[in-house]
Design a protein around this motif. Structure first.
Motif, short mmCIF file in Angstrom:
data_model
loop_
_atom_site.label_atom_id
_atom_site.label_comp_id
_atom_site.label_asym_id
_atom_site.label_seq_id
_atom_site.Cartn_x
_atom_site.Cartn_y
_atom_site.Cartn_z
N LEU A 197 -5.83 -0.49 -2.73
CA LEU A 197 -4.58 -0.81 -2.06
C LEU A 197 -3.91 -1.90 -2.87
O LEU A 197 -4.46 -3.01 -2.97
CB LEU A 197 -4.86 -1.27 -0.63
N THR A 256 1.99 -2.25 2.47
CA THR A 256 0.93 -1.43 3.07
C THR A 256 -0.22 -2.30 3.55
O THR A 256 -0.79 -2.07 4.62
CB THR A 256 0.44 -0.37 2.07
N GLU A 307 0.83 -3.86 6.82
CA GLU A 307 0.84 -2.88 7.91
C GLU A 307 -0.57 -2.47 8.33
O GLU A 307 -0.83 -2.21 9.50
CB GLU A 307 1.61 -1.63 7.49
N THR A 308 -1.50 -2.44 7.39
CA THR A 308 -2.85 -1.92 7.65
C THR A 308 -3.82 -3.00 8.10
O THR A 308 -4.67 -2.74 8.95
CB THR A 308 -3.40 -1.25 6.37
N VAL A 309 -3.70 -4.21 7.57
CA VAL A 309 -4.73 -5.23 7.76
C VAL A 309 -4.24 -6.46 8.54
O VAL A 309 -4.95 -6.95 9.42
CB VAL A 309 -5.30 -5.67 6.39
N LYS A 317 -4.74 -7.73 12.52
CA LYS A 317 -5.80 -6.95 13.15
C LYS A 317 -7.13 -7.71 13.04
O LYS A 317 -7.33 -8.51 12.13
CB LYS A 317 -5.92 -5.60 12.46
N LEU A 327 -9.64 0.50 0.53
CA LEU A 327 -9.65 1.00 1.91
C LEU A 327 -10.31 2.37 1.99
O LEU A 327 -10.18 3.19 1.08
CB LEU A 327 -8.22 1.15 2.43
N ASP A 383 -11.30 3.12 8.45
CA ASP A 383 -11.09 1.82 9.10
C ASP A 383 -11.91 0.71 8.45
O ASP A 383 -12.17 -0.32 9.05
CB ASP A 383 -11.43 1.92 10.60
N VAL A 436 -12.45 -1.94 5.07
CA VAL A 436 -11.78 -2.61 3.95
C VAL A 436 -12.83 -3.35 3.13
O VAL A 436 -13.73 -3.99 3.69
CB VAL A 436 -10.66 -3.56 4.44
#
Length: 120
Positions: free
Chosen positions: A29, A34, A37-39, A42, A99, A102, A104
């Protein structure tokens, strides 16, 4: 004299066999948007605790009662951070992000694995 090798599957009249899907692998990644938005925002579940990368560049979470402190930022396609958890201080380091579903992975500049987390 060389032996003749039979080549299986070369005849035109044989049916094609579907291959199973390739196993999912960790993919790099390198895009900051991105990553955000992904990590970011969260819960990242590590073996030793939970960390949150906040949108303002700070950390949140809990590692056996210790809250991670410091700053993180995105630079040249890598995740960079200065971090303290309890009495343990982690020097500034930029890491590649990989990634898979789910999960990382945080990979050091020398290619060694720093840590793995599950994104929730």
């Amino acid at each position: 004299m060389l032996p003749l090798l039979a080549l299986a599957g070369c005849a035109d009249d044989e049916e094609e066999t579907e291959l199973p899907p390739a196993p999912s692998v960790f993919a790099p990644l390198t895009d900051g948007q991105t990553f955000r938005e992904t990590v970011v925002g969260k819960d990242l579940l590590f073996n030793s605790g939970v960390m949150v990368l906040n949108a303002d560049g700070s950390f949140g979470g809990n590692f056996d009662g210790d809250v991670p402190t410091g700053q993180w930022f995105w630079q040249d396609g890598t995740f960079c951070r200065e971090l303290t958890i309890g009495t343990r201080r982690f020097e500034r380091e930029c890491q590649r992000i990989l990634l898979k579903d789910d999960r990382v992975q945080f990979v050091r500049e020398d290619g060694s694995l720093s840590s793995v987390a599950t994104i929730q």
